[in-house]
Scaffold this active site. Sequence first.
Site, mmCIF file in Angstrom:
data_model
loop_
_atom_site.group_PDB
_atom_site.id
_atom_site.type_symbol
_atom_site.label_atom_id
_atom_site.label_comp_id
_atom_site.label_asym_id
_atom_site.label_seq_id
_atom_site.Cartn_x
_atom_site.Cartn_y
_atom_site.Cartn_z
ATOM 1 N N HIS A 123 0.816 -1.217 0.000
ATOM 2 C CA HIS A 123 0.000 0.000 0.000
ATOM 3 C C HIS A 123 0.848 1.266 0.000
ATOM 4 O O HIS A 123 0.363 2.345 -0.316
ATOM 5 C CB HIS A 123 -0.983 -0.009 1.184
ATOM 6 C CG HIS A 123 -0.364 0.224 2.517
ATOM 7 N ND1 HIS A 123 -0.191 -0.783 3.443
ATOM 8 C CD2 HIS A 123 0.097 1.348 3.110
ATOM 9 C CE1 HIS A 123 0.351 -0.276 4.538
ATOM 10 N NE2 HIS A 123 0.540 1.015 4.354
ATOM 11 N N ASP A 154 0.300 -7.695 1.591
ATOM 12 C CA ASP A 154 0.598 -6.265 1.638
ATOM 13 C C ASP A 154 2.106 -5.999 1.649
ATOM 14 O O ASP A 154 2.609 -5.204 2.438
ATOM 15 C CB ASP A 154 -0.060 -5.625 2.860
ATOM 16 C CG ASP A 154 -0.057 -4.091 2.779
ATOM 17 O OD1 ASP A 154 0.233 -3.563 1.694
ATOM 18 O OD2 ASP A 154 -0.318 -3.435 3.807
ATOM 19 N N SER A 236 4.482 3.022 7.838
ATOM 20 C CA SER A 236 4.230 1.826 7.040
ATOM 21 C C SER A 236 5.446 1.441 6.216
ATOM 22 O O SER A 236 6.034 2.267 5.530
ATOM 23 C CB SER A 236 3.070 2.060 6.078
ATOM 24 O OG SER A 236 1.865 2.183 6.759
#
Length: 305
Positions: A123, A154, A236
Site C-alpha cells: 500500500h 501487503d 508503514s
Amino acid sequence: MPANRGNAALPVPPAGPARPQMLTGVRGGALTAAVVLAVALSGCAGSGSGSGSGSGSGSGSGSGPDGAGTGTASEPSAITVEEGAFVSAIARVLPSVVEIRTRTGLGSGVVLNAAGDIVTNAHVVGDGAGLEVLLSASAAPVPASLVGIYRPDDLAVIRVSGVPGLRPATFGDSAKLVAGDVVLAIGNPLGLSSSVTEGIVSAVGRTVSEPATRAAPGATLPDTIQTSAAINPGNSGGALATLDGDVVGIPTLAAASHAGAAAPGIGFAISSNIAVGIATQLVSTGRVTNPCSDGCPAGGTEDSP
C-alpha cells in the site's frame, strides 16, 4: 497527508455484544485501510522499567580533611545500560531504513540487500508510479523502480540503482519473539524522517483483516506482531527492531476506535519471516509462487510489475 496503512488505525469495539470495531489502515502515504480483529484487543500501557530509584551509590561519604570521598565509583545503573542498548540498536538499524515517496504520499522501507532492493508495504508503493527513495544519509531523493508486489500479504519490493554505501538490515527470527520483548518502530511518521518510537511486543500470531478501499484491495495478514510502539502514517513499510538491532517486523497497521479516533498502544507489524520469504521470491522472479509460511494466504502467483 494521506494515512499510511502501515500506520493504519485499528478500531476498538464497544462494550457488550456489539460487533468488533474496524481498524483503519494507514497506508504508506496514500492509503487508509480498515482492519477487523476476530476478538477485541485491550491496550497495554508500557510501564517504564526505570523507576525512579536511582542507584547513586557513590555518595560523598568523604571523611578526609580535604573533603575527598572514600566511596568507590558506582557501576552503571540499569537505566544507563538500557539507554545504551537503545542508542546502539538505533545506530545499527537507522541507516537501513529509507523514506519512500510516491505521487500520492509517503511511507518507509527497509534495505534488503546491497544490490539496492528495498522491502516495504504494497500500500506504500501503490501502482509503482513516481517512486523516489530518500536514504537516511542523503539530502536528495533518488528514483526507484518497482520489482514486484504481493498484495495478499501487503508486501512489495522496490529497487534503487547505482547507489553506493547501502546498508542492508539484519533480519531476525520473528518466530522467537514473545510478549514483553522490547521493540523499536523506526520510520518516517508524518514525514518526520528517521523517527523512533519504543514499546513492547504485546502479542504474537495475530491475524488481521484489511477491508478493500478505493486505493487498494483488502488483505488478511497472518501471524502479525502486536506492539505498543507508536505507529503513525508514514511508518508503514519501516522497521520493527529488537534491542539487538535485528529487524523482526514491518509496521503496517495502527488501531483506531470505532469513532475513528486513534487507539494508542495497539499497532501491528508483518513478521520478518513472512516479509523476507515473500521479498526473496519477488527479487528472484518478480512473483510469489510459494507462500512463506503455514499462516500465509493460499497460493497464487502474484504480482509482477
